[in-house]
Motif scaffolding. Structure first.
Motif, PDB file in Angstrom:
ATOM      1  N   GLY A 121      84.643 121.398 107.280  1.00 21.86           N
ATOM      2  CA  GLY A 121      83.609 122.096 106.509  1.00 21.86           C
ATOM      3  C   GLY A 121      82.653 122.860 107.406  1.00 21.86           C
ATOM      4  N   MET A 122      82.218 122.231 108.478  1.00 22.75           N
ATOM      5  CA  MET A 122      81.188 122.840 109.334  1.00 22.75           C
ATOM      6  C   MET A 122      81.687 124.059 110.089  1.00 22.75           C
ATOM      7  SD  MET A 122      79.100 119.682 110.935  1.00 22.75           S
ATOM      8  CE  MET A 122      80.486 118.731 111.428  1.00 22.75           C
ATOM      9  N   LEU A 123      82.996 124.074 110.341  1.00 24.22           N
ATOM     10  CA  LEU A 123      83.542 125.182 111.129  1.00 24.22           C
ATOM     11  C   LEU A 123      83.809 126.417 110.261  1.00 24.22           C
ATOM     12  CD1 LEU A 123      84.386 125.856 113.992  1.00 24.22           C
ATOM     13  CD2 LEU A 123      86.643 124.941 113.516  1.00 24.22           C
ATOM     14  N   PHE A 124      83.878 126.204 108.941  1.00 19.73           N
ATOM     15  CA  PHE A 124      84.251 127.292 108.041  1.00 19.73           C
ATOM     16  C   PHE A 124      83.415 128.576 108.210  1.00 19.73           C
ATOM     17  CE2 PHE A 124      84.063 129.162 103.655  1.00 19.73           C
ATOM     18  CZ  PHE A 124      85.345 129.687 103.672  1.00 19.73           C
ATOM     19  N   PRO A 125      82.081 128.464 108.277  1.00 20.83           N
ATOM     20  CA  PRO A 125      81.295 129.697 108.360  1.00 20.83           C
ATOM     21  C   PRO A 125      81.611 130.540 109.597  1.00 20.83           C
ATOM     22  CG  PRO A 125      79.876 127.842 107.873  1.00 20.83           C
ATOM     23  CD  PRO A 125      81.213 127.275 108.205  1.00 20.83           C
ATOM     24  N   HIS A 126      82.113 129.879 110.647  1.00 26.96           N
ATOM     25  CA  HIS A 126      82.408 130.625 111.866  1.00 26.96           C
ATOM     26  C   HIS A 126      83.427 131.720 111.606  1.00 26.96           C
ATOM     27  CE1 HIS A 126      83.110 131.453 116.089  1.00 26.96           C
ATOM     28  NE2 HIS A 126      84.404 131.368 115.847  1.00 26.96           N
ATOM     29  N   PHE A 127      84.280 131.530 110.608  1.00 24.25           N
ATOM     30  CA  PHE A 127      85.367 132.478 110.380  1.00 24.25           C
ATOM     31  C   PHE A 127      85.005 133.557 109.372  1.00 24.25           C
ATOM     32  CE2 PHE A 127      87.298 128.528 111.792  1.00 24.25           C
ATOM     33  CZ  PHE A 127      87.934 129.012 112.920  1.00 24.25           C
ATOM     34  N   LEU A 128      83.773 133.558 108.926  1.00 25.53           N
ATOM     35  CA  LEU A 128      83.352 134.584 107.977  1.00 25.53           C
ATOM     36  C   LEU A 128      82.567 135.651 108.731  1.00 25.53           C
ATOM     37  CD1 LEU A 128      82.108 132.163 105.205  1.00 25.53           C
ATOM     38  CD2 LEU A 128      84.348 133.255 105.395  1.00 25.53           C
ATOM     39  N   SER A 129      82.717 136.888 108.285  1.00 23.43           N
ATOM     40  CA  SER A 129      81.962 137.953 108.937  1.00 23.43           C
ATOM     41  C   SER A 129      80.522 137.932 108.437  1.00 23.43           C
ATOM     42  CB  SER A 129      82.596 139.296 108.634  1.00 23.43           C
ATOM     43  OG  SER A 129      82.296 139.668 107.309  1.00 23.43           O
ATOM     44  N   PHE A 175      67.829 129.808 110.682  1.00 27.70           N
ATOM     45  CA  PHE A 175      68.629 128.938 109.834  1.00 27.70           C
ATOM     46  C   PHE A 175      70.062 129.452 109.721  1.00 27.70           C
ATOM     47  CE2 PHE A 175      70.376 127.540 105.794  1.00 27.70           C
ATOM     48  CZ  PHE A 175      70.112 126.180 105.824  1.00 27.70           C
ATOM     49  N   MET A 176      70.210 130.736 109.481  1.00 28.87           N
ATOM     50  CA  MET A 176      71.552 131.287 109.303  1.00 28.87           C
ATOM     51  C   MET A 176      72.364 131.221 110.593  1.00 28.87           C
ATOM     52  SD  MET A 176      71.645 131.666 106.254  1.00 28.87           S
ATOM     53  CE  MET A 176      73.389 132.077 106.253  1.00 28.87           C
ATOM     54  N   SER A 177      71.681 131.462 111.704  1.00 27.54           N
ATOM     55  CA  SER A 177      72.386 131.396 112.983  1.00 27.54           C
ATOM     56  C   SER A 177      72.924 129.992 113.225  1.00 27.54           C
ATOM     57  CB  SER A 177      71.438 131.823 114.105  1.00 27.54           C
ATOM     58  OG  SER A 177      72.065 131.675 115.333  1.00 27.54           O
ATOM     59  N   MET A 178      72.092 128.997 112.919  1.00 26.08           N
ATOM     60  CA  MET A 178      72.524 127.606 113.098  1.00 26.08           C
ATOM     61  C   MET A 178      73.635 127.273 112.109  1.00 26.08           C
ATOM     62  SD  MET A 178      70.842 126.442 115.561  1.00 26.08           S
ATOM     63  CE  MET A 178      70.523 127.988 116.346  1.00 26.08           C
ATOM     64  N   TRP A 179      73.438 127.685 110.873  1.00 29.56           N
ATOM     65  CA  TRP A 179      74.416 127.393 109.820  1.00 29.56           C
ATOM     66  C   TRP A 179      75.802 127.902 110.223  1.00 29.56           C
ATOM     67  CZ3 TRP A 179      77.189 130.852 106.607  1.00 29.56           C
ATOM     68  CH2 TRP A 179      77.819 130.262 105.499  1.00 29.56           C
TER      69      TRP A 179
ATOM     70  N   SER B  43      77.017 122.134 102.691  1.00 27.57           N
ATOM     71  CA  SER B  43      76.214 123.362 102.676  1.00 27.57           C
ATOM     72  C   SER B  43      76.960 124.521 103.320  1.00 27.57           C
ATOM     73  CB  SER B  43      74.877 123.140 103.380  1.00 27.57           C
ATOM     74  OG  SER B  43      75.047 123.313 104.773  1.00 27.57           O
ATOM     75  N   CYS B  44      77.923 124.212 104.185  1.00 21.04           N
ATOM     76  CA  CYS B  44      78.687 125.272 104.832  1.00 21.04           C
ATOM     77  C   CYS B  44      79.725 125.874 103.899  1.00 21.04           C
ATOM     78  CB  CYS B  44      79.386 124.728 106.084  1.00 21.04           C
ATOM     79  SG  CYS B  44      78.250 124.460 107.436  1.00 21.04           S
ATOM     80  N   PRO B  47      78.111 127.993  99.653  1.00 25.58           N
ATOM     81  CA  PRO B  47      77.867 129.386  99.263  1.00 25.58           C
ATOM     82  C   PRO B  47      79.123 130.099  98.767  1.00 25.58           C
ATOM     83  CG  PRO B  47      76.771 128.918 101.320  1.00 25.58           C
ATOM     84  CD  PRO B  47      77.616 127.721 101.009  1.00 25.58           C
ATOM     85  N   PHE B  48      80.252 129.753  99.342  1.00 27.45           N
ATOM     86  CA  PHE B  48      81.488 130.392  98.892  1.00 27.45           C
ATOM     87  C   PHE B  48      81.809 129.982  97.449  1.00 27.45           C
ATOM     88  CE2 PHE B  48      86.286 130.643  99.035  1.00 27.45           C
ATOM     89  CZ  PHE B  48      86.313 132.016  98.870  1.00 27.45           C
ATOM     90  N   LEU B  49      81.632 128.693  97.151  1.00 30.02           N
ATOM     91  CA  LEU B  49      81.863 128.228  95.777  1.00 30.02           C
ATOM     92  C   LEU B  49      80.885 128.901  94.814  1.00 30.02           C
ATOM     93  CD1 LEU B  49      82.223 124.410  96.594  1.00 30.02           C
ATOM     94  CD2 LEU B  49      84.042 126.125  96.348  1.00 30.02           C
TER      95      LEU B  49
END
Lengths: 312, 316
Positions: A121-129, A175-179, B43-44, B47-49
């Motif tokens: 779950g935590m790694l997912f945002p890394h792959f989004l632009s 916050f977004m950078s950390m997220w 939380s990661c 947002p997509f959902l």
């Protein structure tokens, strides 16, 4: 003469290897070294010439350090430098603490299957632009429809027009950078922690060390070299920022520029919206030169601390 | 930037063999830490959902309630709308796929060639060419000269190459691959082939590449993700709608939707739907469509990505 002959013999003998590096060399020449030469624009008053790039550069008039003087005479230079450095400092410190803490917790929790799920779950945002992420942020911050304002209204509070009020943005950007970055940042630390020799922990347990003591006296000291190196390398990059974070997430909103303008966005806007070619080049060169000095300097420090961890 | 302080075979994964540990976390601490991680991990993904839910919400409900988690009326209108205007969307999809595939191939080939050459002790100039690549990591000319070279020397503006070439080579990947080649393709393996008289190129294609598949796959994965998510080069170089990639289309979506609305109103080609354009829902539907390939393939490539991060170091 003999040396030149030797050189050509060497070239001939190494022709297969040279052929292999050729595509890469051409690329570096065109996309890295030619632009380096192009930074002379910063010392000229750049005028486009119909005969192309070289003619433009050669025919533009020399102005010495005028572009730099002009750049540093405005408030902009101070603001963009301050924003770039302060944001990066917070990113480095907070990012380090959160990434290390996440890695330690992932390593300690008893249900390893769940740890795997959390990591996924935590790694997912890394792959989004950042473009996608900026839409995510918009769903929360949209003035009439966003989730935050909906909640505020439900509690009878006033709506906030997020995209025009700068005071919130330092927090939002951090916050977004950390997220987006913590999942990724924790991978390397987790790898290091998993690699620690189990014997240390066995010995500590026999001596009756608590979990907390083990973390404090084994885990953290063992990954300290890695922490030091990564942090110093990040300090070397403190003049560069993630363009997408500062450009896409605030939706390029003009009233937020005082807190969202960093060197990278300044150079981009100077080039694309203002058309101030020479000034933007000067700002970019300022960034590159300071960045270069910082990398050399931090690498020197790393070399002094522990040679093995130096970049070069 | 560098190899973490672990042996290369150790792969960072949370799953380890269960062994009895008398000093396992206490139940309470374990529960608290689990909750913390669970909240952050959720939380990661949340947002997509949330975006998916919004894309499935009726536009009139959005008008009334804003973006809510449980919309009163569900609706596929946004997707129907996108289907009705699919030509631009499909075009952008094709561009993104073409750029990603072509770019990844070019990138892997160039990087692997370069990295292999500078990893071999026989190559007399390896030090010089290593530095030639490495120096670009330390210093660069900045955005403006790069932009001018790309537009005025290479004339990349409004060509598909503007989306491919600027990201094709990366000194960092070259150095990672070099270390990988040094580790996984030792000279001893190649010696016998050399004695048998095989040429270096033949050795490269028949021995080295098959041995290096994990490394190549890593570079390919990084590269694919980079191309798929790139919007910056499109922002700089692309105006022609036929060449706009997916990420960039998302940035221009307001204009695009407005343009399509007016156009279709004039031609009347999309009847019925045109009375109300599901604006926000359509935007979010686009976000969903652009993110779906990543989200679907993510569980499969995630493991390789994590392995790849520790596959090689920059240093020898």
């Amino acid at each position: 003469m003999a040396r030149i002959k030797r050189f050509f013999q060497d070239v001939y003998k190494n022709k297969t290897w040279l052929l292999m590096v050729l595509p890469g060399v051409v690329w570096f020449l065109l996309f890295s070294y030619l632009p380096m030469f192009g930074t002379v624009i910063a010392f000229k008053n750049f005028q486009f010439h119909p005969d192309g790039f070289f003619a433009s550069v050669i025919n533009s008039e020399w102005v010495g350090f005028e572009n730099f003087e002009f750049l540093f005479s405005t408030d902009d230079a101070f603001i963009i430098t301050r924003n770039t450095i302060l944001y990066n400092l917070v990113f480095i410190i907070l990012g380090l603490i959160l990434a290390v803490a996440t890695a330690i917790i992932l390593n300690e929790i008893t249900n390893k299957k769940m740890a795997k799920v959390y990591q996924t779950g935590m790694l997912f945002p890394h792959f989004l632009s950042w473009v996608i992420v900026s839409y995510f942020v918009f769903t929360f911050l949209s003035v009439d429809r966003g989730m935050l304002n909906n909640i505020f209204q439900w509690f009878g509070m006033e709506k906030v027009s997020w995209y025009s009020e700068p005071e919130y943005w330092p927090f939002i950007l951090v916050f977004m950078s950390m997220w987006k970055g913590i999942g990724y940042g924790s991978i390397v630390y987790l790898a290091a922690i998993v690699g620690i020799d189990r014997n240390y922990y066995e010995a500590a347990m026999i001596d009756g060390a608590s979990k907390w003591q083990q973390i404090r006296h084994i885990t953290i000291p063992m990954i300290t070299p890695l922490i030091v190196i990564l942090t110093i390398l990040n300090i070397g990059k403190i003049f560069n920022s993630d363009f997408g974070l500062f450009y896409q997430v605030p939706l390029d909103s003009g009233s937020l520029y005082p807190v969202t303008n960093v060197i990278d966005t300044y150079v981009y806007r100077g080039l694309m919206t203002m058309g101030e070619v020479s000034m933007s080049t000067a700002a970019g060169l300022y960034q590159s030169v300071v960045g270069f000095i910082l990398v050399i300097l931090t690498n020197y420090i790393v070399t002094r601390i522990n040679k093995d961890y130096a970049l070069f | 930037m560098l190899k973490p302080a672990v042996p290369s075979k150790k792969v960072p994964k949370a799953v380890k063999k269960k062994n009895y540990n008398p000093h396992q976390l206490g139940k309470k601490a374990n529960a608290i830490l689990n909750t913390m991680l669970a909240v952050f991990a959720f939380s990661c993904v949340f947002p997509f959902l949330y975006v998916i839910i919004i894309s499935l919400t009726d536009e009139s409900v959005l008008e009334k309630n804003g973006f809510s988690l449980l919309p009163e009326t569900w609706s596929f209108e946004a997707y129907q709308f996108l289907w009705a205007i699919k030509s631009q969307l499909l075009q952008s999809y094709m561009i993104t796929i073409a750029v990603t595939v072509l770019g990844t191939i070019i990138s892997v080939f160039t990087i692997a060639f370069y990295a292999y050459a500078i990893s071999r002790p026989q190559f007399k100039f390896r030090k010089q060419f290593t530095f030639f690549a490495f120096f670009t990591m330390l210093f660069n000319g900045g955005l403006v000269p790069f932009y001018i070279v790309a537009t005025q020397v290479l004339h990349l503006r409004d060509t598909i190459w503007a989306l491919i070439l600027p990201m094709a080579v990366n000194a960092f990947y070259i150095l990672i691959m070099r270390t990988f080649f040094q580790r996984s393709v030792p000279e001893s393996i190649l010696e016998s082939a050399r004695i048998d008289g095989a040429s270096e190129l033949r050795i490269y294609f028949q021995i080295v590449l098959p041995l290096s598949l994990p490394g190549l796959a890593t570079i390919a994965l990084f590269s694919t993700l980079g191309y798929w998510n790139d919007w910056f080069n499109a922002l700089l170089f692309i105006d022609n709608p036929a060449l706009v990639p997916l990420q960039s289309l998302l940035m221009k979506i307001e204009n695009t939707l407005e343009f399509i609305r007016q156009n279709t109103l004039l031609t009347g080609s999309v009847k019925g739907i045109m009375q109300s354009v599901p604006k926000d829902a359509a935007k979010m539907a686009m976000v969903v469509i652009a993110t779906l390939p990543i989200a679907v393939s993510y569980p499969f490539f995630q493991r390789y990505f994590i392995q790849g991060l520790t596959i090689g170091g920059v240093k020898e």
